[in-house]
Design a protein around this motif. Structure first.
Motif, PDB file in Angstrom:
ATOM      1  N   ARG A   6       6.502  11.927   2.983  1.00 34.93           N
ATOM      2  CA  ARG A   6       6.998  10.868   3.851  1.00 34.93           C
ATOM      3  C   ARG A   6       6.474  11.068   5.279  1.00 34.93           C
ATOM      4  O   ARG A   6       6.073  10.120   5.952  1.00 34.93           O
ATOM      5  N   GLN A   7       6.471  12.327   5.711  1.00 38.47           N
ATOM      6  CA  GLN A   7       5.972  12.621   7.052  1.00 38.47           C
ATOM      7  C   GLN A   7       4.464  12.383   7.139  1.00 38.47           C
ATOM      8  O   GLN A   7       3.971  11.787   8.079  1.00 38.47           O
ATOM      9  N   MET A   8       3.751  12.879   6.117  1.00 40.28           N
ATOM     10  CA  MET A   8       2.285  12.819   6.155  1.00 40.28           C
ATOM     11  C   MET A   8       1.760  11.396   6.176  1.00 40.28           C
ATOM     12  O   MET A   8       0.791  11.083   6.857  1.00 40.28           O
ATOM     13  N   PHE A   9       2.410  10.531   5.383  1.00 36.66           N
ATOM     14  CA  PHE A   9       1.896   9.176   5.232  1.00 36.66           C
ATOM     15  C   PHE A   9       2.635   8.168   6.100  1.00 36.66           C
ATOM     16  O   PHE A   9       2.496   6.972   5.918  1.00 36.66           O
ATOM     17  N   GLY A  10       3.428   8.650   7.038  1.00 34.29           N
ATOM     18  CA  GLY A  10       4.089   7.751   7.979  1.00 34.29           C
ATOM     19  C   GLY A  10       3.097   7.227   9.008  1.00 34.29           C
ATOM     20  O   GLY A  10       1.919   7.624   9.034  1.00 34.29           O
ATOM     21  N   LYS A  11       3.599   6.337   9.868  1.00 35.16           N
ATOM     22  CA  LYS A  11       2.740   5.718  10.878  1.00 35.16           C
ATOM     23  C   LYS A  11       2.087   6.781  11.763  1.00 35.16           C
ATOM     24  O   LYS A  11       0.899   6.734  12.057  1.00 35.16           O
ATOM     25  N   ASN A  12       2.879   7.769  12.178  1.00 33.35           N
ATOM     26  CA  ASN A  12       2.337   8.817  13.045  1.00 33.35           C
ATOM     27  C   ASN A  12       2.117  10.116  12.281  1.00 33.35           C
ATOM     28  O   ASN A  12       2.171  11.203  12.842  1.00 33.35           O
ATOM     29  N   GLY A  13       1.891   9.985  10.981  1.00 41.78           N
ATOM     30  CA  GLY A  13       1.746  11.166  10.146  1.00 41.78           C
ATOM     31  C   GLY A  13       0.357  11.780  10.218  1.00 41.78           C
ATOM     32  O   GLY A  13      -0.542  11.277  10.885  1.00 41.78           O
ATOM     33  N   LEU A  14       0.232  12.866   9.485  1.00 40.02           N
ATOM     34  CA  LEU A  14      -1.012  13.643   9.481  1.00 40.02           C
ATOM     35  C   LEU A  14      -2.211  12.790   9.069  1.00 40.02           C
ATOM     36  O   LEU A  14      -3.287  12.865   9.672  1.00 40.02           O
ATOM     37  N   VAL A  15      -2.021  11.955   8.051  1.00 36.83           N
ATOM     38  CA  VAL A  15      -3.138  11.175   7.531  1.00 36.83           C
ATOM     39  C   VAL A  15      -3.705  10.254   8.609  1.00 36.83           C
ATOM     40  O   VAL A  15      -4.919  10.198   8.827  1.00 36.83           O
ATOM     41  N   ASN A  16      -2.806   9.561   9.312  1.00 37.18           N
ATOM     42  CA  ASN A  16      -3.287   8.661  10.358  1.00 37.18           C
ATOM     43  C   ASN A  16      -3.877   9.418  11.537  1.00 37.18           C
ATOM     44  O   ASN A  16      -4.771   8.928  12.218  1.00 37.18           O
ATOM     45  N   GLN A  17      -3.384  10.628  11.775  1.00 29.97           N
ATOM     46  CA  GLN A  17      -3.952  11.420  12.866  1.00 29.97           C
ATOM     47  C   GLN A  17      -5.398  11.809  12.548  1.00 29.97           C
ATOM     48  O   GLN A  17      -6.273  11.736  13.405  1.00 29.97           O
ATOM     49  N   VAL A  18      -5.616  12.185  11.293  1.00 31.66           N
ATOM     50  CA  VAL A  18      -6.983  12.514  10.882  1.00 31.66           C
ATOM     51  C   VAL A  18      -7.864  11.271  10.982  1.00 31.66           C
ATOM     52  O   VAL A  18      -8.994  11.319  11.481  1.00 31.66           O
ATOM     53  N   LEU A  19      -7.339  10.133  10.508  1.00 29.83           N
ATOM     54  CA  LEU A  19      -8.115   8.901  10.561  1.00 29.83           C
ATOM     55  C   LEU A  19      -8.467   8.530  11.999  1.00 29.83           C
ATOM     56  O   LEU A  19      -9.546   7.994  12.268  1.00 29.83           O
ATOM     57  N   SER A  20      -7.555   8.862  12.931  1.00 32.31           N
ATOM     58  CA  SER A  20      -7.782   8.456  14.314  1.00 32.31           C
ATOM     59  C   SER A  20      -8.979   9.194  14.924  1.00 32.31           C
ATOM     60  O   SER A  20      -9.581   8.718  15.874  1.00 32.31           O
ATOM     61  N   TRP A  21      -9.324  10.368  14.365  1.00 31.55           N
ATOM     62  CA  TRP A  21     -10.520  11.074  14.838  1.00 31.55           C
ATOM     63  C   TRP A  21     -11.756  10.229  14.604  1.00 31.55           C
ATOM     64  O   TRP A  21     -12.757  10.346  15.289  1.00 31.55           O
ATOM     65  N   PHE A  22     -11.686   9.375  13.586  1.00 29.85           N
ATOM     66  CA  PHE A  22     -12.833   8.527  13.282  1.00 29.85           C
ATOM     67  C   PHE A  22     -12.639   7.119  13.829  1.00 29.85           C
ATOM     68  O   PHE A  22     -13.306   6.178  13.411  1.00 29.85           O
ATOM     69  N   GLY A  23     -11.661   6.993  14.741  1.00 33.08           N
ATOM     70  CA  GLY A  23     -11.443   5.705  15.368  1.00 33.08           C
ATOM     71  C   GLY A  23     -10.751   4.682  14.499  1.00 33.08           C
ATOM     72  O   GLY A  23     -10.771   3.497  14.786  1.00 33.08           O
ATOM     73  N   ILE A  24     -10.138   5.155  13.414  1.00 32.05           N
ATOM     74  CA  ILE A  24      -9.438   4.220  12.540  1.00 32.05           C
ATOM     75  C   ILE A  24      -7.948   4.251  12.871  1.00 32.05           C
ATOM     76  O   ILE A  24      -7.343   5.321  12.917  1.00 32.05           O
ATOM     77  N   VAL A  25      -7.370   3.074  13.134  1.00 30.86           N
ATOM     78  CA  VAL A  25      -5.934   3.007  13.369  1.00 30.86           C
ATOM     79  C   VAL A  25      -5.266   2.616  12.057  1.00 30.86           C
ATOM     80  O   VAL A  25      -5.349   1.480  11.615  1.00 30.86           O
ATOM     81  N   GLY A  26      -4.651   3.599  11.410  1.00 25.65           N
ATOM     82  CA  GLY A  26      -4.036   3.348  10.113  1.00 25.65           C
ATOM     83  C   GLY A  26      -2.648   2.760  10.251  1.00 25.65           C
ATOM     84  O   GLY A  26      -1.949   3.017  11.221  1.00 25.65           O
ATOM     85  N   GLU A  27      -2.270   1.974   9.257  1.00 20.29           N
ATOM     86  CA  GLU A  27      -0.886   1.486   9.203  1.00 20.29           C
ATOM     87  C   GLU A  27      -0.019   2.582   8.607  1.00 20.29           C
ATOM     88  O   GLU A  27      -0.511   3.619   8.180  1.00 20.29           O
ATOM     89  N   SER A  28       1.274   2.324   8.576  1.00 20.73           N
ATOM     90  CA  SER A  28       2.163   3.260   7.894  1.00 20.73           C
ATOM     91  C   SER A  28       1.934   3.124   6.398  1.00 20.73           C
ATOM     92  O   SER A  28       2.137   2.060   5.821  1.00 20.73           O
ATOM     93  N   TRP A  29       1.477   4.202   5.788  1.00 15.84           N
ATOM     94  CA  TRP A  29       1.136   4.136   4.360  1.00 15.84           C
ATOM     95  C   TRP A  29       2.360   3.965   3.486  1.00 15.84           C
ATOM     96  O   TRP A  29       2.323   3.312   2.461  1.00 15.84           O
ATOM     97  N   ILE A  30       3.468   4.586   3.893  1.00 20.12           N
ATOM     98  CA  ILE A  30       4.684   4.451   3.083  1.00 20.12           C
ATOM     99  C   ILE A  30       5.465   3.203   3.456  1.00 20.12           C
ATOM    100  O   ILE A  30       6.353   2.791   2.723  1.00 20.12           O
ATOM    101  N   GLY A  31       5.139   2.598   4.617  1.00 22.24           N
ATOM    102  CA  GLY A  31       5.909   1.449   5.069  1.00 22.24           C
ATOM    103  C   GLY A  31       5.300   0.133   4.647  1.00 22.24           C
ATOM    104  O   GLY A  31       5.884  -0.922   4.838  1.00 22.24           O
ATOM    105  N   ASN A  32       4.105   0.187   4.070  1.00 21.30           N
ATOM    106  CA  ASN A  32       3.405  -1.027   3.686  1.00 21.30           C
ATOM    107  C   ASN A  32       3.506  -1.219   2.175  1.00 21.30           C
ATOM    108  O   ASN A  32       3.168  -0.329   1.417  1.00 21.30           O
TER     109      ASN A  32
END
Lengths: 426, 331
Positions: B162-188
């Motif tokens: 739940r933490q990892m795939f949240g809006k401010n989770g680890l997954v989106n943080q990694v994606l942000s290194w590549f300039g990708i703004v991810g949505e909340s994976w568990i919220g969508n």
């Protein structure tokens, strides 16, 4: 060791296992001598457990003939545990229940009629307002007594508001004022903080909205509001999403159950909660928080004093009298209320209100002020909701979410809600 | 193997002699009368059941008993509180005709099962093949990869997810290194089920260990013969390794299918018990739980449980039937 011996030992061990199992089954003999044992179950956090245990110790000191077995834990799985114990004929004697499920228990005859304890003089109703007693009366039986009441409130993160230079809405603010405030916060922060939380899924907030419009969420007969009122509510939040006053739906759905977490996590700057939650929410952030009444409370208020939770006695209890004595102690004694304070909400018994609220300061005092203002100028409490209302509450949230994600228009959603809600309520 | 034969042989010899006087005692036992022999024999017959007693009590009292009771409850309107009234087939009829949310939960569960299980098995096989190449420190790798299987179904991991795939989770943080703004994976609603599928695939350890063991069983001479004929490694995999593994694939497939159909914890924790957003993670078992414990419809929930039971039984049976077309038994 020879074979014969070892097999005899194994057989003996197996028989012993069996015997232990059987012994476990037969220990439910009612004991006539010695103290009566009653079981009290409640949910809560550590602070509540400590206070409650302290109050129960005081009860036992005053009533040496009664021992209270304490069965407590978190809210997760609480209801499952209680209902399973009921189904097994092993329910606790005294049960802390929440309002939404009270009728489900009472309607099925699972709760002891507290009027009996009142008639026999064990339980006193001195100091209890009549509307609270009515609120807990199901089919002429006093199913429960309110164990802490609260009211809705809107709270703001003052620190964040100040950081972006947005003034808080003034007392008596309208829903439009909330929209202005929220939009300003989102804009000023460049979208890093949203002004408020998307509450279109919350039947608890909608209930206030309906009452402000002179309607009810649920009455004893079923749905108490018109489709127009619901459409206006969902339109309002649709608009809030369009102007960016609230987060995107995927973020909102992460905080569905506990919107105040969205404030604590710095996602939004304001949202709704219940007054008894405010003190612990304020304690869990270094930011300055302030609490106000709900938006749109003038000219006609929709907030009311609601039961945060109830105390009930199980119909399965073998010692209803001892159980009622505990209920009486927890609700009516100054001693217990001085210990319990306002952790569960404010006491309904006016005679012990002072004892419970003595020495309140900071956020707890601010929440008490909101409560007092609703007591002075609020809407009457609704009657117990009909059986099936739990499913309607869930449905409200689900349909609203489909609007959030653009799967339904507001008018489609309204129609769907009414069709399905009527089916659930039968 | 012959261990079972040996055990049976050893056991059955004296007991079959039954009441007949001690004609051929296995070993010279001094001063053994016919009577005491009979007693010894009887004791040996009873012994296994005594050994099994704890398990038998458990099976009858806390498995079979409640199961049969729930079968009865599925024909009632039992609410958990108060008495149950007989309603015949109403619960079963309602499920398929008057409960749109039920069909939602079936759809979600089927997607989850039929996407995550094949992916998980493919992943497990792939890693087993890699690990089978005589790596140094194999036991360490094996343990590390097995770990998720042990903890995958736990609440702690679901919370972590739940933490990892949240809006401010680890997954989106990694994606942000590549300039990708991810949505909340568990919220969508479009991606929430995907995160649960990934979670299940991640617990590939237990099928992997079984694959690894099976890979060791493939006779070396098959590969040697293939090498002599100049067969490529790729072809050797398709024509030797995979056919030799098919019995184990079947075993893993059936086990993981059953497990996936019954998955509950991840959806319960990740969605906060709601099955949301918009019922996108409403697993069958989660909906069953909601009906039983939140809506006080334990009779209906029992009926749902039995439909699931028969459905899993049917899927398993179909798998066994299909297996004759693709599973290769060496012997």
């Amino acid at each position: 060791m020879n074979k014969r011996h070892s097999s005899r030992i194994i057989a003996g061990a197996a028989a012993a296992t069996l015997a232990i199992g059987l012994a476990g089954c037969s220990s439910a003999e009612p004991a006539d001598e010695g103290p009566v044992e009653i079981r009290f179950t409640w949910w809560g956090g550590d602070a509540r457990h400590e206070l409650t245990n302290e109050a129960l110790d005081a009860f036992e000191a005053e009533n040496p003939d009664i021992t209270v077995v304490r069965d407590f834990g978190g809210f997760d799985g609480y209801l499952d545990k209680v209902t399973t114990q009921y189904a097994g004929g092993n329910s606790p004697d005294v049960i802390q229940l929440y309002n939404e499920v009270l009728v489900e228990f009472a309607d099925r005859g699972q709760l002891y009629d507290l009027n009996e304890a009142v008639d026999s003089g064990v339980l006193s109703l001195d100091g209890w307002p009549q509307d609270v007693i009515d609120m807990n009366t199901v089919d002429g039986e006093l199913a429960a007594l309110t164990f802490g009441s609260n009211t809705q409130a809107y709270f703001f993160d003052d620190t964040v508001s100040a950081e972006y230079g947005v003034a808080l809405p003034e007392d008596g603010f309208s829903w439009e004022d909330l929209e202005d405030y929220a939009t300003a916060v989102t804009e000023a922060s460049g979208g890093s903080v949203f002004g408020t939380f998307d509450l279109s899924h919350s039947y608890q907030v909608f209930e206030v909205w309906a009452k402000q419009n002179g309607e009810e969420f649920l009455t004893a007969d079923g749905i108490g509001f018109t489709p127009e009122t619901l459409e206006a509510y969902w339109d309002y939040w649709d608009d809030m999403r369009d102007v960016g006053a609230v987060p995107t739906p995927d973020v909102s759905s992460e905080y569905l159950g506990t919107p105040y977490d969205a404030v604590l996590q710095g996602v939004v700057a304001s949202t709704f909660l219940f007054t008894n939650q405010f003190a612990s929410v304020a304690d869990s952030t270094p930011n300055e928080l302030s609490v106000a009444r709900m938006p749109g409370e003038s000219p006609s208020p929709g907030q009311y004093l609601r039961a945060a939770m109830n105390l009930t006695v199980s119909a399965q209890s073998e010692h209803p009298e001892a159980a009622a004595r505990l209920v009486d102690f927890l609700l009516n004694s100054e001693e217990a209320n001085a210990i319990l304070g306002t952790d569960r909400g404010f006491p309904s018994n006016a005679d012990v209100f002072a004892a419970a609220t003595a020495g309140l300061e900071g956020p707890a005092a601010a929440a008490a002020e909101i409560f007092e203002s609703v007591r002075a100028d609020g809407s009457p409490a609704p009657v117990p909701a009909p059986v099936g209302s739990g499913a309607v509450n869930t449905l409200f949230s689900e349909v609203a979410q489909q609007v959030q994600f653009g799967q339904l228009t507001v008018s489609e959603a309204t129609e769907q809600f009414f069709t399905q809600a009527e089916a659930e309520l039968g | 193997m012959t261990t079972t034969e040996r055990a049976q042989g050893g056991e059955s010899q004296p007991s079959r002699s039954g009441d007949a006087p001690a004609q051929a005692p296995r070993k010279p036992v001094p001063a053994l009368s016919a009577k005491s022999l009979r007693r010894a024999v009887r004791r040996e017959k009873i012994a296994p059941y005594l050994f099994l007693t704890p398990w038998l009590i458990g099976f009858f009292v806390i498995t079979l008993g409640p199961m049969l009771y729930s079968f009865y409850l599925s024909f009632t309107d039992f609410s958990l509180l108060g008495a149950a009234e007989w309603v015949g087939l109403d619960n079963y009829i309602r499920m398929f005709t008057a409960d749109p949310k039920y069909m939602d939960s079936v759809r979600v569960t089927l997607v989850y099962v039929f996407v995550s299980v094949p992916l998980q098995l493919a992943f497990a096989l792939l890693l087993a093949l890699v690990l089978n190449r005589g790596l140094r420190g194999l036991p360490i790798y094996r343990s590390i990869y097995y770990l998720p299987s042990l903890i995958g179904a736990s609440v702690a991991i679901a919370v972590l997810w739940r933490q990892m795939f949240g809006k401010n989770g680890l997954v989106n943080q990694v994606l942000s290194w590549f300039g990708i703004v991810g949505e909340s994976w568990i919220g969508n609603p479009d991606t929430a089920l995907g995160t649960l599928i990934v979670l299940n695939v991640w617990t590939f350890g237990s099928p992997m260990v079984i694959f690894l063991a099976a890979l060791r069983q493939v006779p070396e001479y098959l590969y040697e013969a293939a090498a002599v004929d100049g067969v490529s490694k790729w072809k050797a995999f398709w024509h030797i390794t995979l056919p030799m593994l098919t019995p184990v694939v079947l075993f893993n497939l059936i086990l993981q299918l059953i497990g996936a159909f019954q998955a509950f914890t991840p959806a319960y924790v990740v969605s906060g018990g709601t099955g949301g957003p918009v019922n996108s993670t409403l697993f069958y078992t989660l909906y069953l739980y909601q009906r039983g414990f939140t809506n006080f419809e334990m009779g209906y929930a029992s009926a749902m449980a039995w439909v699931l039971f028969f459905f899993i039984a049917a899927v398993t049976a179909i798998n066994f039937w299909l297996s004759k077309y693709w599973v290769h038994y060496d012997d």
